[in-house]
Design a protein around this motif. Sequence first.
Motif, PDB file in Angstrom:
ATOM      1  N   GLY A  89     -12.926   0.572  12.365  1.00  0.00           N
ATOM      2  CA  GLY A  89     -12.606   1.890  12.909  1.00  0.00           C
ATOM      3  C   GLY A  89     -11.585   2.616  12.055  1.00  0.00           C
ATOM      4  N   ALA A  90     -11.032   3.652  12.633  1.00  0.00           N
ATOM      5  CA  ALA A  90     -10.103   4.511  11.891  1.00  0.00           C
ATOM      6  C   ALA A  90      -8.894   3.729  11.391  1.00  0.00           C
ATOM      7  CB  ALA A  90      -9.662   5.674  12.785  1.00  0.00           C
ATOM      8  N   THR A  91      -8.360   2.838  12.187  1.00  0.00           N
ATOM      9  CA  THR A  91      -7.189   2.060  11.799  1.00  0.00           C
ATOM     10  C   THR A  91      -7.510   1.194  10.598  1.00  0.00           C
ATOM     11  OG1 THR A  91      -6.806   1.895  14.163  1.00  0.00           O
ATOM     12  CG2 THR A  91      -5.382   0.562  12.741  1.00  0.00           C
ATOM     13  N   GLU A  92      -8.672   0.551  10.663  1.00  0.00           N
ATOM     14  CA  GLU A  92      -9.070  -0.330   9.580  1.00  0.00           C
ATOM     15  C   GLU A  92      -9.311   0.480   8.308  1.00  0.00           C
ATOM     16  OE1 GLU A  92     -10.366  -0.456  12.661  1.00  0.00           O
ATOM     17  OE2 GLU A  92      -9.397  -2.319  13.299  1.00  0.00           O
ATOM     18  N   LYS A  93      -9.940   1.640   8.496  1.00  0.00           N
ATOM     19  CA  LYS A  93     -10.204   2.498   7.325  1.00  0.00           C
ATOM     20  C   LYS A  93      -8.894   2.926   6.681  1.00  0.00           C
ATOM     21  CE  LYS A  93     -14.678   4.544   8.342  1.00  0.00           C
ATOM     22  NZ  LYS A  93     -15.365   5.696   8.922  1.00  0.00           N
ATOM     23  N   ALA A  94      -7.961   3.318   7.540  1.00  0.00           N
ATOM     24  CA  ALA A  94      -6.662   3.757   7.003  1.00  0.00           C
ATOM     25  C   ALA A  94      -6.009   2.619   6.228  1.00  0.00           C
ATOM     26  CB  ALA A  94      -5.757   4.224   8.129  1.00  0.00           C
ATOM     27  N   TYR A  95      -6.192   1.402   6.759  1.00  0.00           N
ATOM     28  CA  TYR A  95      -5.631   0.244   6.060  1.00  0.00           C
ATOM     29  C   TYR A  95      -6.313   0.058   4.703  1.00  0.00           C
ATOM     30  CZ  TYR A  95      -4.372  -4.564   4.933  1.00  0.00           C
ATOM     31  OH  TYR A  95      -3.907  -5.666   4.292  1.00  0.00           O
ATOM     32  N   MET A  96      -7.637   0.070   4.724  1.00  0.00           N
ATOM     33  CA  MET A  96      -8.389  -0.200   3.502  1.00  0.00           C
ATOM     34  C   MET A  96      -8.149   0.879   2.445  1.00  0.00           C
ATOM     35  SD  MET A  96      -9.912  -3.076   3.741  1.00  0.00           S
ATOM     36  CE  MET A  96     -11.171  -3.042   2.467  1.00  0.00           C
ATOM     37  N   ALA A  97      -7.852   2.118   2.907  1.00  0.00           N
ATOM     38  CA  ALA A  97      -7.656   3.213   1.949  1.00  0.00           C
ATOM     39  C   ALA A  97      -6.517   2.908   0.984  1.00  0.00           C
ATOM     40  CB  ALA A  97      -7.373   4.507   2.692  1.00  0.00           C
ATOM     41  N   GLY A  98      -5.565   2.129   1.476  1.00  0.00           N
ATOM     42  CA  GLY A  98      -4.421   1.831   0.605  1.00  0.00           C
ATOM     43  C   GLY A  98      -4.707   0.745  -0.410  1.00  0.00           C
ATOM     44  N   ARG A 121       0.834  -1.201   0.000  1.00  0.00           N
ATOM     45  CA  ARG A 121       0.000   0.000   0.000  1.00  0.00           C
ATOM     46  C   ARG A 121       0.870   1.253   0.000  1.00  0.00           C
ATOM     47  NH1 ARG A 121      -2.389   0.093   5.044  1.00  0.00           N
ATOM     48  NH2 ARG A 121      -0.528  -1.112   5.593  1.00  0.00           N
ATOM     49  N   GLN A 122       0.306   2.343  -0.512  1.00  0.00           N
ATOM     50  CA  GLN A 122       1.073   3.591  -0.545  1.00  0.00           C
ATOM     51  C   GLN A 122       0.469   4.671   0.330  1.00  0.00           C
ATOM     52  OE1 GLN A 122       3.012   4.817  -4.349  1.00  0.00           O
ATOM     53  NE2 GLN A 122       1.098   4.043  -5.185  1.00  0.00           N
ATOM     54  N   THR A 123      -0.819   4.526   0.692  1.00  0.00           N
ATOM     55  CA  THR A 123      -1.494   5.676   1.273  1.00  0.00           C
ATOM     56  C   THR A 123      -2.500   5.263   2.332  1.00  0.00           C
ATOM     57  OG1 THR A 123      -2.709   7.687   0.706  1.00  0.00           O
ATOM     58  CG2 THR A 123      -3.381   5.697  -0.426  1.00  0.00           C
ATOM     59  N   THR A 124      -2.820   6.219   3.178  1.00  0.00           N
ATOM     60  CA  THR A 124      -3.931   6.029   4.106  1.00  0.00           C
ATOM     61  C   THR A 124      -5.010   7.078   3.839  1.00  0.00           C
ATOM     62  OG1 THR A 124      -2.805   7.452   5.678  1.00  0.00           O
ATOM     63  CG2 THR A 124      -2.505   5.085   5.971  1.00  0.00           C
ATOM     64  N   LEU A 125      -4.786   7.817   2.777  1.00  0.00           N
ATOM     65  CA  LEU A 125      -5.678   8.937   2.472  1.00  0.00           C
ATOM     66  C   LEU A 125      -7.031   8.431   1.964  1.00  0.00           C
ATOM     67  CD1 LEU A 125      -5.597  12.127   2.063  1.00  0.00           C
ATOM     68  CD2 LEU A 125      -5.198  11.574  -0.336  1.00  0.00           C
ATOM     69  N   ILE A 126      -8.087   8.944   2.557  1.00  0.00           N
ATOM     70  CA  ILE A 126      -9.427   8.552   2.113  1.00  0.00           C
ATOM     71  C   ILE A 126     -10.014   9.709   1.302  1.00  0.00           C
ATOM     72  CG2 ILE A 126     -11.721   7.809   2.822  1.00  0.00           C
ATOM     73  CD1 ILE A 126     -10.335   6.908   5.495  1.00  0.00           C
ATOM     74  N   LEU A 127     -10.354   9.416   0.086  1.00  0.00           N
ATOM     75  CA  LEU A 127     -10.859  10.483  -0.775  1.00  0.00           C
ATOM     76  C   LEU A 127     -12.292  10.833  -0.414  1.00  0.00           C
ATOM     77  CD1 LEU A 127      -9.429   9.326  -4.229  1.00  0.00           C
ATOM     78  CD2 LEU A 127      -8.422  10.866  -2.567  1.00  0.00           C
ATOM     79  N   ASN A 128     -12.621  12.083  -0.702  1.00  0.00           N
ATOM     80  CA  ASN A 128     -13.931  12.605  -0.337  1.00  0.00           C
ATOM     81  C   ASN A 128     -14.839  12.602  -1.567  1.00  0.00           C
ATOM     82  OD1 ASN A 128     -16.118  14.100   0.410  1.00  0.00           O
ATOM     83  ND2 ASN A 128     -14.951  15.973   0.909  1.00  0.00           N
ATOM     84  N   PRO A 129     -15.865  11.750  -1.571  1.00  0.00           N
ATOM     85  CA  PRO A 129     -16.724  11.669  -2.759  1.00  0.00           C
ATOM     86  C   PRO A 129     -17.479  12.962  -3.039  1.00  0.00           C
ATOM     87  CG  PRO A 129     -17.578  10.297  -0.978  1.00  0.00           C
ATOM     88  CD  PRO A 129     -16.264  10.818  -0.512  1.00  0.00           C
ATOM     89  N   LEU A 130     -17.540  13.853  -2.047  1.00  0.00           N
ATOM     90  CA  LEU A 130     -18.258  15.111  -2.271  1.00  0.00           C
ATOM     91  C   LEU A 130     -17.371  16.158  -2.925  1.00  0.00           C
ATOM     92  CD1 LEU A 130     -20.217  15.313   1.095  1.00  0.00           C
ATOM     93  CD2 LEU A 130     -21.022  14.493  -1.145  1.00  0.00           C
ATOM     94  N   ASP A 131     -16.082  15.915  -2.903  1.00  0.00           N
ATOM     95  CA  ASP A 131     -15.174  16.842  -3.559  1.00  0.00           C
ATOM     96  C   ASP A 131     -15.159  16.493  -5.049  1.00  0.00           C
ATOM     97  OD1 ASP A 131     -12.294  18.508  -2.769  1.00  0.00           O
ATOM     98  OD2 ASP A 131     -12.537  17.637  -4.758  1.00  0.00           O
ATOM     99  N   PRO A 132     -15.433  17.463  -5.917  1.00  0.00           N
ATOM    100  CA  PRO A 132     -15.564  17.119  -7.344  1.00  0.00           C
ATOM    101  C   PRO A 132     -14.321  16.446  -7.914  1.00  0.00           C
ATOM    102  CG  PRO A 132     -16.020  19.454  -6.966  1.00  0.00           C
ATOM    103  CD  PRO A 132     -15.609  18.877  -5.647  1.00  0.00           C
ATOM    104  N   ALA A 133     -13.158  16.889  -7.489  1.00  0.00           N
ATOM    105  CA  ALA A 133     -11.940  16.285  -8.038  1.00  0.00           C
ATOM    106  C   ALA A 133     -11.726  14.892  -7.466  1.00  0.00           C
ATOM    107  CB  ALA A 133     -10.746  17.170  -7.734  1.00  0.00           C
ATOM    108  N   ASP A 134     -11.913  14.757  -6.166  1.00  0.00           N
ATOM    109  CA  ASP A 134     -11.792  13.436  -5.548  1.00  0.00           C
ATOM    110  C   ASP A 134     -12.774  12.459  -6.186  1.00  0.00           C
ATOM    111  OD1 ASP A 134      -9.840  14.333  -3.924  1.00  0.00           O
ATOM    112  OD2 ASP A 134     -10.857  13.867  -2.024  1.00  0.00           O
ATOM    113  N   ALA A 135     -13.964  12.974  -6.468  1.00  0.00           N
ATOM    114  CA  ALA A 135     -14.995  12.108  -7.047  1.00  0.00           C
ATOM    115  C   ALA A 135     -14.519  11.508  -8.361  1.00  0.00           C
ATOM    116  CB  ALA A 135     -16.291  12.883  -7.257  1.00  0.00           C
TER     117      ALA A 135
END
Lengths: 1100, 556
Positions: free
Chosen positions: B340-349, B291-305
Amino acid sequence: MKKLSLILTMVLFIAGFAVAQRTITGTVADAKGELMVGASVLVKGTTTGTVTDIDGKFTVSVPAEAKTLVFSFAGYQSKEMALGASSVINVNLAEALLQELVVTAIGIQRDKKALGYSATDLKSEDLVQRSETDPIRAIAGKVAGVNILGGGGAPGQSTRINIRGVSSFTGNTQPLFVVDGIPFDNSVNSSGQGSQFSNRAFDIDPNNIESLTILKGAAAAALYGSRATNGVVVITTKSGKKSKKGMEVSYSSSFAAEQISNLPNYQNKYTQGSSQNYNGGFIGNWGAPFPQYVDEINAKYYNGEPRYSKTYAAGYAEGMIPHPITGITFTIPRFQSVFPELMEDDPNKPGTLRAKAIALKPYNFLQEFFQQGLLAENSLTFNGGGENAGLSATISRMDNKGIVENMNSSRTSLSVGGNAKLANGLTVSGSVNYVNTGQTAPPVAPSAYTDYYGSGETSIFSRLFYLPRNVDLMGWPSENPVTGDNVFYRNLENPRWLVKNNRYTSNVNRGFGSLTLNYDVTPWMSLTAKGGINNYTDNQKFYQRPTTNAPFVAGGIFQNSYTRTELDFNYFASFTPKLSQDLDVRLIVGMNQNQRSSISQFISGQNLFTSSIDNLTAATTKFASDNVQKQRLYAVYADATIGYKNFLYLGLTARNDFTSTLVNPLNLAASKNSYFYPGASLSFVASDAFQLPDFVSFAKLRGSWTQVGNEASPYQTSTVYNFLNPFVTSTGTNTNRATLGNILGNAGLVNELTTEIEFGTDLRFFRKRVGIDFTWYKRNSTNQITRSEVPRSSGFDVQIVNAGEIQNKGVELGLTLVPIQTSGGFTWETNINFTRNRSLVVDAGAGGEIVVDQGAVKVIHRTGEQLGQLFGSKNARVDNKDKSSPLLINKTTGMPFILSTNEIIGNPYADFNLGWINTLTYKGFTLTTLFDWKQGGDIFSITAASLLLRGQLANSQDREALRVVPGVYGNPATFTAILDDKGSPIKNTTGANAFDTHFSDGFGAYGAEEVNVYDGTTFRLREIVLGYSLPAKFLKKTPIGSLRLSVSGRNLWFKVPNMLKDLNLDPEVLPYGSAVNVIGVDLGATPTTRRFGINLYATF
Amino acid sequence: MKNVFKFKPIVTTLLTVVFLSGCSLFDLDINKNPNSPSAAAPDLILTQIQVDVLSTFAALEGDLETFNGFMGTQSTSLYGLTSNSYSGTWNSLYTGPLKDIEGLIAVSQTSPHYLGIAQCMKAYTYSTMVDLWGDVPFTDASKGDFTEKNTTPKFDKDVDIYNACFALIDQAVANFAKASPAAVKGDLMYAGSAAKWAKFANSLKLKMLITARLAIPDAAAKIKTILDGGNVIAAADDFTFKFSKDPTSIRHPWYSGAYTGGEFRHTYICHQPIVEMLDEEDPRFNFYFRRQTTLILNPLDPADAGTIPCGRSSNCVYGYLVTSPTVIKRLYTDKGKAYGATEKAYMAGLFGRDRGDNTGIPLDGALRLLPGVYPCGGYYDVAVPKIPVANAAPGGGIFPALTSVNIDYYKIEAILKLGYTGDAAVVFKSAIEGHIKKVLDYGMATDAANAVRPTQASIDAYVNLWLARFNSATTPDAKLAIAFKQLWFSSYGNGFEFYNAFRRTGLPTTIQEHVLKPFRGYPLRLPYTQTELTLNPNAAAYKNVAFDVTPIFWKK
């Protein structure tokens, strides 16, 4: 002069006195009415006569039976006047035509009227002080039959010259350059690393050119041998000419400003992104509208519904976006700690920082990116001599700063030449020249995105023209202030960073000189030995700075050195026996020896461990290789000219070459490396043979039939293994490797042969007011030595073959008119040079076609078609042979789809070229304009394709509605139309949005290549010069002998009417430099420039 | 005196001539290329053949994994193949190794071991090409410079090439049995071991017989002979190509994409294998992916979307894993695990794509899930992901071209479909364990700094899960489908085996459908190459062979 005329008058007067029976008086003047002193007046058929006095008047007593008087003056045409009742005769003499001497083969000067073929010469003043530093580009438009194509606008960038079409499939098509009698290598030295390379004729300073003669046809060039197949450019330098008596110093100076010739019209309505959504990480411009258009577009297309919002980034105010350099919206935080000034407090999460909000707006960064270039030329010539010896020397310097920062070239040349007649009768002449040419540039190779054109090189032009409109290229940082690394809105090369850090340099040191010994054994026989050497070393270096972030992590230094040496000797005897009064014979028998050798060394240093020096020392890994080549040729030749009564001339040539390049090293005995080629020409000066009507001042018919053989380049007669860089195993062991090369040699290679027939006429009417120079030619080049592509399953890419035949057929028309010539000194002269050439592939060899694959571009030579057609992908149609047949459309996408095989998609060669020169002179003023018109000649524009793909052009502004591509539904697997129940095609009704139309397939760079082929018809104002020569009387009291001031402009205006709207770019660019035989492709080269200059020329 | 006076200049002139030119300028026998020789030593050619064949197949492999639904190379995920898609592969095989193989055969007539290796390489390359293209030039091919001087080779029938390759293999085996006058040098695969090459030869024959078993009447008997003979690749004899660690040499193609700083890094990995491997706690997972990232993109942000996987297609099965309700349910909620947050951070990658989602490519190179330490020499997946520093990962990387695991799968197929005697379940166990061991051993040795060997218990649990699944299947086809699904997971880094197996049997049937409708049908073969179709008159009959219509001869 006065003295001479007095003596002549006395002599003639005495002779005429005895039989005088009638007295005629009158005046002799030139065409402008200036009275002529010392013109001869003779009774036809006698020695009776006189000369005019200092007032141009004459008085002559003639015998009663005399019917005609003949008026003559050196340099003017003689004129006969019938004697009538009047005893007063006033005549005007026209200047003699075509008594110019032309430098022809082996440097022999000939009277142009005796030539049975077309040769055009240009004088120094046609080439210099025109804001042009490239001697070849200075010729453009000025000579019929000659096609010049500049590579682009980088200083020193290469230039392609073709004379009478292209007569080789894949080989060299550039003419032979001969400077002061010795061949002058015009190679382009390039090993591919990202820049614009000069062709080495650029080492010739136009300021040092005394005259330049273009020998167009085979007949003109046969005596130069093999390399004259493509014509010859014969240059005599100021130091190579015979020095004049007396002493003169001339100084020439020019300064010019240069700027980019044009920029595309961009749209400023939509932002970066795709599918109408803003995305600050994209390259394309298919995003949402800019804030100021949001309401307008919502209202116009969506009934006011909020299809588009002014909010572009969550948490940011309307119309604002996070600064793309520090923004984390699309990827990971990259430069947040590097540029704290581009960060701000996050109002949504107090106490934390976020990327600074900046307004989303378009920038016109290109106008700022391109700078104003400068051009400075200074040249000083010394000339002096006496009765038996003379010396001339020239020193000159040119500096050109280009339109991109750090892109420039310079040239310094020094030459000395002289001639002397020794007491023993031996004439010695020679010259020595030294030139240093420098070129520096950031990576500016023609380039397009590698994702759709695999061969693209790293270059500022791979992205510059296609950056999103809202990128503030010049305002945003481009370099990490701490590490010096590349900084951009994404992991791509920032053009500004490239300009600053990566550098290509070339430094050429060239020396050339020649020595000629001539001895007149008898009045009718002379011996000449002429030899010379031309040597240069081109040291090139390409530096790629290492960085800690993509894309050039490792960095690299590529250092290449090319040394080329040419030796050339000619030994010949000339015989000019006086056989009879009417016969004028000149015979030359001689021998030529030539050797060309080159050493090329390549060192690449990779994985640079420091960026503090741009030196190979900084490289962790180094590779070196070298390549040596040598070829020899010797020849025996003979050339005879037989003139009859000064109106009929027969020329005969014959030459036999022996070359090393056709030797098969494995079988010497079987090698066919000797070849013979003869030629004949005839010139008939009708105006001297017959009494033609008065308005015909001169009339000549000429014709010739000639053959020229051509050798190969070295080492093509065998197939060889290549050693590769060792494979480094996972445990670090170097394992050496060899592979059999992919070029299949040909042991039975023989010479090429070009056979040319030429007919022409030189006509002058109404004294010099109308001139027509017309030539028709047909040249067939057979047994082409070429690389023929073979099916790869043979194990090879190409095979060296003798194959096929190319026919070039064309007409050249030079038209000179002097519509206005007033006694007040106003003259308007107009010249039209018209060139039309058709290169037909008579036979492309066994396969019927030869495809030249340059990676990004392919051309095909197909039997029965014109040479070098663009070859690429085409969209499927109902009838694929019919251009106007409806497109087949994929029902799913609404887009056309591409046929499985490539087809001819365009013809890059012009239908005709026309150069139109107007010269207006009045007193000391001269205004010269050169306008040229290229009709036809298709251009495959990757710039256009890329701009369409990326949605940048103004013409793509309208993008809300769906587009329905006209066509019928087709099956993409079978390339046939889908039929309805009734068996008829179904019209496409599948809509596609603007983005998909240009991006995915269809009409951008990912679509069929045929879509971006445009008609390259171009109208151009290439040159304007307005000059003023100060009248001599103003200068009388100064040491200045003459003074001329001028202003000049180059490439001031052009129009390409059938090109993509809003593209505006100049199609006069080359995709690969002059050495590669591919034209008609715009691969994103350095844009051309426009120049304005001021010039000064003075003699002392 | 006058004559002398006149004579002198002539002498001067002639002297100059002699002085300047010299006789050597008349010597024209200088056309032998001083830069390159006309012959080369066999070891130099052999090294190049091996580097060339295996790196070319390894580079093609990613597309096959895309066909297999394991990866998502954009250009081919919807089968938009053209006659230019594989021209590089075709051209470099013929102009490179296949030509050099002919050269090696020519110079090694008196060196049986070199000759045997050349014959093996030839059989391996051509049989693989038949599996890809069907009929290809064989008899006349790559002989432009040999006595035949043939530059327009005819195409041979695929079945004929297979038979010719069998013959080559037999000759090679015979050659390996002979004594060699000199030791083989330059052999990157087996360091000149004739015994290992003989095993490879038998294994290759086995592979070809299994592949073409439906078209070869006596395949079962021949396969039995080889398997009974037992002289095939064992765990220590894998035919595995090892890429270089040197940045200037030839690196693993995935490494070049993922670990050298390129902007897009690596092609997408499909969501199905990611989710299924996590779900089943596959011990290879952390070795396969990084994995490279823990960043979770925001579907409401037009660019992230626009960057979010499946942000622009509606019928994804998995979607953006970190926020996908079905995925969270399957991996966490259903198993009683917290999300939780840890799992989300994991899945984000775990940022890949659903199969067949070829919507535009956003700038997500720094988000994408990268291939891990196996097989490309990248990194083991550590707890805190980050973007790898360019060229810093270990490197090396392997292309497991033919391994003992493959032999096990051939054996399973022989047992289940050809009546070969044996316990398929035992072999299946060996296959799974064998592959896991290879992955773990390689990963532990390569990224020693980060890699953590999974516990034996976790490996056993995983193996038992699959064995239970296998044993509960009732029909041979059902068992084969389960075996091939496991082969699918084991084919990471070499998609050839699964591509062949799937085309041959249509199994397994559990690969995700494309989320977008493919442009064309499943590629039963690769399209022929533009240049060959254009230039070779013998290719005329192949102009209209559709890659999604006409199968290879062995598919009945």
